[in-house]
Motif scaffolding. Structure first.
Motif, PDB file in Angstrom:
ATOM      1  N   GLN A  64       2.233   1.910  -3.612  1.00  0.00           N
ATOM      2  CA  GLN A  64       1.364   2.277  -4.334  1.00  0.00           C
ATOM      3  C   GLN A  64       1.239   3.734  -4.287  1.00  0.00           C
ATOM      4  OE1 GLN A  64      -2.337   0.006  -4.099  1.00  0.00           O
ATOM      5  NE2 GLN A  64      -1.378  -1.960  -4.973  1.00  0.00           N
ATOM      6  N   ARG A  65       1.120   4.106  -2.885  1.00  0.00           N
ATOM      7  CA  ARG A  65       1.107   5.782  -2.567  1.00  0.00           C
ATOM      8  C   ARG A  65       2.030   6.580  -3.352  1.00  0.00           C
ATOM      9  NH1 ARG A  65      -0.918   4.032   2.517  1.00  0.00           N
ATOM     10  NH2 ARG A  65       1.008   4.498   3.527  1.00  0.00           N
ATOM     11  N   ARG A  66       3.545   5.673  -2.969  1.00  0.00           N
ATOM     12  CA  ARG A  66       4.643   6.524  -3.675  1.00  0.00           C
ATOM     13  C   ARG A  66       4.690   6.607  -4.989  1.00  0.00           C
ATOM     14  NH1 ARG A  66       9.393   4.623  -5.237  1.00  0.00           N
ATOM     15  NH2 ARG A  66       8.755   2.357  -4.789  1.00  0.00           N
ATOM     16  N   VAL A  67       4.206   5.374  -5.676  1.00  0.00           N
ATOM     17  CA  VAL A  67       4.290   5.564  -6.969  1.00  0.00           C
ATOM     18  C   VAL A  67       3.036   6.552  -7.551  1.00  0.00           C
ATOM     19  CG1 VAL A  67       3.894   4.215  -9.116  1.00  0.00           C
ATOM     20  CG2 VAL A  67       4.973   3.217  -7.215  1.00  0.00           C
ATOM     21  N   GLN A  68       2.136   6.872  -6.836  1.00  0.00           N
ATOM     22  CA  GLN A  68       1.154   7.704  -7.377  1.00  0.00           C
ATOM     23  C   GLN A  68       1.343   9.173  -6.947  1.00  0.00           C
ATOM     24  OE1 GLN A  68      -2.791   6.213  -6.248  1.00  0.00           O
ATOM     25  NE2 GLN A  68      -2.564   4.218  -7.352  1.00  0.00           N
ATOM     26  N   SER A  69       2.505   9.538  -6.031  1.00  0.00           N
ATOM     27  CA  SER A  69       2.694  10.737  -5.758  1.00  0.00           C
ATOM     28  C   SER A  69       3.141  11.699  -6.801  1.00  0.00           C
ATOM     29  CB  SER A  69       3.695  10.632  -4.363  1.00  0.00           C
ATOM     30  OG  SER A  69       4.854  10.311  -5.022  1.00  0.00           O
ATOM     31  N   TYR A  70       3.063  13.094  -6.550  1.00  0.00           N
ATOM     32  CA  TYR A  70       3.441  13.985  -7.605  1.00  0.00           C
ATOM     33  C   TYR A  70       4.881  13.930  -7.437  1.00  0.00           C
ATOM     34  CZ  TYR A  70       4.289  18.736  -9.346  1.00  0.00           C
ATOM     35  OH  TYR A  70       4.571  19.660 -10.289  1.00  0.00           O
TER      36      TYR A  70
ATOM     37  N   LEU B  25       6.158  11.071  -9.883  1.00  0.00           N
ATOM     38  CA  LEU B  25       5.813  11.366 -11.257  1.00  0.00           C
ATOM     39  C   LEU B  25       6.762  12.474 -11.833  1.00  0.00           C
ATOM     40  CD1 LEU B  25       2.012  11.195 -10.858  1.00  0.00           C
ATOM     41  CD2 LEU B  25       3.368   9.494 -11.924  1.00  0.00           C
TER      42      LEU B  25
ATOM     43  N   LYS C  53      10.091  10.647 -12.454  1.00  0.00           N
ATOM     44  CA  LYS C  53       9.992   9.869 -13.711  1.00  0.00           C
ATOM     45  C   LYS C  53      10.067  10.710 -14.953  1.00  0.00           C
ATOM     46  CE  LYS C  53       9.415   5.907 -13.894  1.00  0.00           C
ATOM     47  NZ  LYS C  53      10.474   4.981 -13.835  1.00  0.00           N
TER      48      LYS C  53
ATOM     49  N   GLN D 155       0.811  -1.287   0.071  1.00  0.00           N
ATOM     50  CA  GLN D 155      -0.001  -0.098  -0.029  1.00  0.00           C
ATOM     51  C   GLN D 155       0.754   1.191   0.171  1.00  0.00           C
ATOM     52  OE1 GLN D 155      -2.622   0.348   3.408  1.00  0.00           O
ATOM     53  NE2 GLN D 155      -3.949   1.711   2.547  1.00  0.00           N
TER      54      GLN D 155
END
Length: 670
Positions: free
Chosen positions: A188-194, A197, A200, A185
Motif C-alpha cells: 500500500q505504501r508503494r502504491v501510494q508513493s510519488y 504514481l 503509472k 502494508q
C-alpha cells in the motif's frame, strides 16, 4: 405574504434544457498567464494531444518569428542550446530557430460536478456538464534538454583528469540483493508513493488530436451539440423534480459528525494521563525517543513531584549530553527482531547502545564509521541515528538536542549515577583505543581519584588504537637502552612497534610522564616539517633531520646530537600525527624505515580531518588506489557537493600519482 410576492413579481420564465451529447467530451481551457483580450484563436496550432484518464493536454503553437517583438538572436541561441549544430529528425526546432511553443495543462479542480457550459438561444438555456477544467501554461521542457546537452558536452570535454595524465578504468560496484516477500502494508505504501504514481501516469499513452480553428466548418458542426437534441421533457428527467426534492438538493440534511478514532497504538493526552506515572513516561519516551527533562515535566500533569519523575525516567531512558534518550531494550524488547533486516533484538540493543555511548563523548558521528564498527545493516544503523540525531550536509549526524548543562548542574547525583551506568554499558560494546581514551578522560574529570585505576586497567586489558589501522610490531631488544638514531638508508634494525609504533607501556605520553620526552627543538623541527609535507616516511624524515643538523651553526643543536629512532617517533606522535599501516606488497624492496608512514591527523579543520581520515583508511587496506575509488568514497560519505578542488588539494598534499595509480607520498615503488 401576498403583498411580498407582489413586490417581487416574476418578469420572465426561461426553459432550461440539459444537453448530453458532449457531456463526457467537453473541457474548459483557461490561460492564466494570458490577458483575456489577447486570445489564441488566430494562432496557428501545430499539434494537440491528450491523456484522457489523467485529463492532461498538450498544445503546440507557432510563434510569429517576423513580429517586431521577437528577438531573432535569442531564438537562434535557444535552438542551438537545445538541438546543437547537428541536423536530425528528432530536433525540437527543425528551422534552427525557436518558432513554436508548447502549452501543458493542469487540472484546475478535480470535481466538476457543479460546473457546466451554457448557451442561451431563443428564450432557452441549454447547459452541458463539463468533463474537466484545465489551465494551460507554457512548458519549458526545452530548457531541460538544453541542460542535458550542456552536461553531455562537458563530460565529453573532460574525458578524464588530463592534469594528472591518468588512464583510469571505469569500475562499477555491483550489489546483489534478494527481495523479501512484500507485505500488504508495504504494498500500500508503494502504491501510494510519488514514484509509483509518476510511473503509472507515464504508462498512459498520448492520443493525438486534430485541431480545428474557431471558424472552421467542423467546429460549427460540433457547437450544435451544445444544444439539447431531444426537447421532450421526458428525456430531461434530471430537471424534473418536485419542490421537496429540489429543496433537498439545495440544502442537503446535516450528516451526523462522527468523532475520528485514532490508531490503537496512539493515545491522546487525556488518555495518557489516566495511566500510572511510570507508564506515562515510558509511552512518551518510546514515541519521542529523546527529550530534555524540562519538556518531559511540561507534558505531564501539573503537581507531579520531579523526584518521582526522575526515579521513573531512569528506568526507561539514559542520560546523553544532559538529555534523556529512551533505552534500547524499550524499543527492541527481548525475542523481537528488526523490521528491516530481521536482526535479533540483542544485537540491535548492543549496536544502538554503542551509538548512544559515542554521543556521550562527541556531538558528531559518521554513519559509515558507526556501521563499520557495529557490523549491522545500513537500514538499522540509520534508524539508530534518526532516533537521536539529525543529518547535516557534508558533516555527518549531529545530536538532535543541545547539551543541557542546567540539568547536569542541578542534578549531579543523577548525572554521576548515569556515568556509572555508561561505564558498565561501555564494556559490552566495541570500543577503539582512541574512544577508550576519550571515555577515560571524561570519567577522570568527574571522579579523578576513583577512576584513575579503571583508566590504567583499560590500557592494560585492550590494545589502544584509532579509526586508522596502525602497525603493531614487537619491541626491539634494545628498548631499555636507546641508541642514537640510525641515519642509514636501508638497515636491518628491528622496528619499534605497538600503537603508532609503540607498546602501551612505552607510549610517548608515558615517556613524557617519566621525564624522557623529546627535546623542544626536535618537536619544533618535526612540527614544521609536517606543516610542509602532510605525509612522510620515517626514512625521509631522518634524511631531512640530518640536513637540518648539518645546517646548524657550530655549537648549536647539542640536544639533537643523540636523538634515537624512538625519540624521533615520539616527536612525530606528539605533533598531531599518526602512523598509517600501508600494506606493502610482498615483493616490495622498501627498507623498514621506508615502510613506516606517518600522516598529519589534526589540521584544525574538522571537515579536512574527516577527508584525511577516509583517505588514510583507504591506504590502510590498499597499497595503491585509483582516483575514481577515492572520489567515490568521499562522495558516499560527504555527498556529491564535494568540490573537485578539495579532492585535488587533498591528493596533492598527501599522495603522488604514477601510471594512473595513487600512492601515499614516499611509498611509490619504481
Amino acid at each position: 405574504m401576498a403583498s411580498g410576492e407582489d413586490d417581487d413579481p416574476v418578469i420572465e420564465e426561461i426553459d432550461v434544457y440539459l444537453a448530453k451529447s458532449l457531456a463526457e467530451k467537453l473541457y474548459l481551457f483557461q490561460y492564466p498567464v494570458r490577458p483575456s483580450m489577447s486570445t489564441y484563436d488566430d494562432v496557428n496550432h501545430l499539434s494537440a494531444k491528450i491523456k484522457p484518464k489523467q485529463q492532461k493536454v498538450e498544445l503546440e503553437m507557432a510563434i510569429n518569428t517576423l513580429s517586431p517583438n521577437y528577438c531573432r538572436s535569442k531564438g537562434e541561441q535557444i535552438a542551438l542550446n537545445v538541438d546543437g549544430t547537428t541536423y536530425e529528425e528528432t530536433n525540437t526546432y527543425s528551422t534552427k530557430i525557436m518558432d513554436k511553443q508548447t502549452f501543458t495543462s493542469i487540472q484546475a479542480t478535480t470535481n466538476t460536478s457543479r460546473f457546466a457550459a451554457a448557451v442561451f438561444r431563443k428564450g432557452e438555456l441549454h447547459i452541458t456538464p463539463l468533463q474537466g477544467i484545465l489551465q494551460l501554461r507554457p512548458s519549458f521542457t526545452y530548457l531541460d534538454r538544453a541542460d542535458g546537452k550542456q552536461r553531455e558536452r562537458e563530460a565529453a570535454n573532460e574525458g578524464g583528469d588530463s592534469s594528472q595524465d591518468e588512464a583510469e578504468e571505469d569500475v562499477k560496484a555491483i550489489t546483489v540483493r534478494f527481495s523479501r516477500p512484500e507485505s500488504e502494508q508495504a504494498r500500500q505504501r508503494r502504491v501510494q508513493s510519488y514514484e509509483f504514481l509518476q510511473r503509472k501516469q507515464a504508462e498512459e499513452s498520448w492520443v493525438h488530436l486534430h485541431y480545428h480553428s474557431l471558424r472552421d466548418g467542423r467546429s460549427e458542426h460540433e457547437r450544435q451539440y451544445l444544444y439539447c437534441q431531444a426537447m421532450d421533457a421526458s428525456d430531461n428527467s434530471e430537471l424534473v423534480k418536485t419542490p421537496k426534492e429540489y429543496l433537498a438538493m439545495l440544502m442537503p440534511p446535516m450528516a451526523e459528525e462522527k468523532m475520528p478514532t485514532g490508531p490503537s497504538n496512539v493515545l491522546s493526552m487525556a488518555q495518557l494521563r489516566t495511566l500510572p506515572l511510570a507508564e506515562q513516561i515510558k509511552t512518551l519516551m518510546k514515541n519521542v525517543k529523546v527529550m530534555p527533562f524540562a519538556n518531559l515535566m511540561g507534558l505531564l500533569a501539573t503537581g507531579i513531584d520531579s523526584t518521582a519523575v526522575l526515579r521513573c525516567i531512569q528506568q526507561v531512558a539514559l542520560l546523553v549530553q544532559g538529555n534523556w534518550v529512551v533505552k534500547s531494550d524499550v524499543l527492541y524488547p527481548k525475542n523481537t527482531c528488526s523490521p528491516h533486516s530481521g536482526v535479533p533484538a540483542e544485537l540491535l540493543c548492543r549496536g544502538r547502545d554503542f551509538v548512544m555511548w559515542r554521543f556521550t563523548l562527541e556531538r558528531w558521528l559518521l554513519r559509515k564509521e558507526v556501521a563499520a564498527i557495529i557490523k549491522l545493516p545500513p537500514e538499522d544503523v540509520k534508524d539508530f541515528l534518526e532516533h537521536m540525531a539529525v543529518p547535516r550536509i557534508n558533516r555527518g549526524w549531529e545530536f538532535a538536542l543541545p547539551n543541557d548543562g542546567n540539568f547536569i548542574k542541578k542534578h549531579p547525583d543523577v548525572t554521576h549515577r548515569q556515568q556509572m551506568l555508561w561505564l558498565g554499558i561501555q564494556k559490552s560494546v566495541h570500543v577503539s583505543g582512541e574512544q577508550r581514551l576519550k571515555a577515560a578522560q571524561e570519567r577522570a574529570r568527574l571522579s579523578q581519584t576513583s577512576l584513575q585505576h579503571a583508566l590504567l586497567a583499560k590500557k592494560r586489558e585492550a590494545p589502544p588504537g584509532s579509526d586508522v589501522q596502525v602497525k603493531q610490531e614487537p619491541l626491539s631488544d634494545g628498548e631499555d637502552g636507546e641508541q642514537p638514531m640510525d641515519t642509514s638508508s636501508a638497515t636491518a634494525a628491528s622496528l619499534n612497534g605497538g600503537v603508532n609504533g609503540y607498546s602501551g607501556a612505552g607510549s610517548p605520553a608515558s615517556e613524557h610522564a617519566n621525564g624522557t620526552a623529546p627535546p623542544a627543538e626536535l618537536r619544533d623541527f618535526v612540527a614544521k616539517t609536517f606543516k610542509k609535507d602532510s605525509v612522510l616516511t620515517l626514512s625521509e624524515l631522518k634524511r631531512l633531520f640530518n640536513l637540518h643538523l648539518a645546517s646548524l651553526p657550530a655549537g648549536h643543536g647539542s640536544a639533537l646530537m643523540a636523538v634515537s629512532d624512538r625519540m624521533l617517533q615520539d616527536a612525530i606522535l606528539l605533533s598531531q600525527c599518526k602512523q598509517i599501516l600501508v600494506p606493502f606488497p610482498p615483493q616490495s624492496t622498501a627498507a623498514p624505515d621506508e615502510q613506516k608512514v606517518f600522516g598529519v591527523w589534526e589540521t584544525g579543520d574538522a571537515l579536512d580531518k574527516q577527508h584525511r581520515r577516509l583517505l588514510y583508511e583507504l591506504f590502510s587496506s590498499n597499497f595503491r588506489v585509483r582516483r575514481k575509488v577515492i572520489q567515490t568514497r568521499l562522495a558516499q560519505e560527504f555527498g556529491d557537493d564535494l568540490a573537485k578542488t578539495d579532492v585535488d588539494r587533498l591528493l596533492k598534499e598527501c599522495c603522488g600519482s604514477l601510471s594512473g595509480w595513487w600512492y601515499l607520498k614516499g611509498t611509490t615503488q619504481s
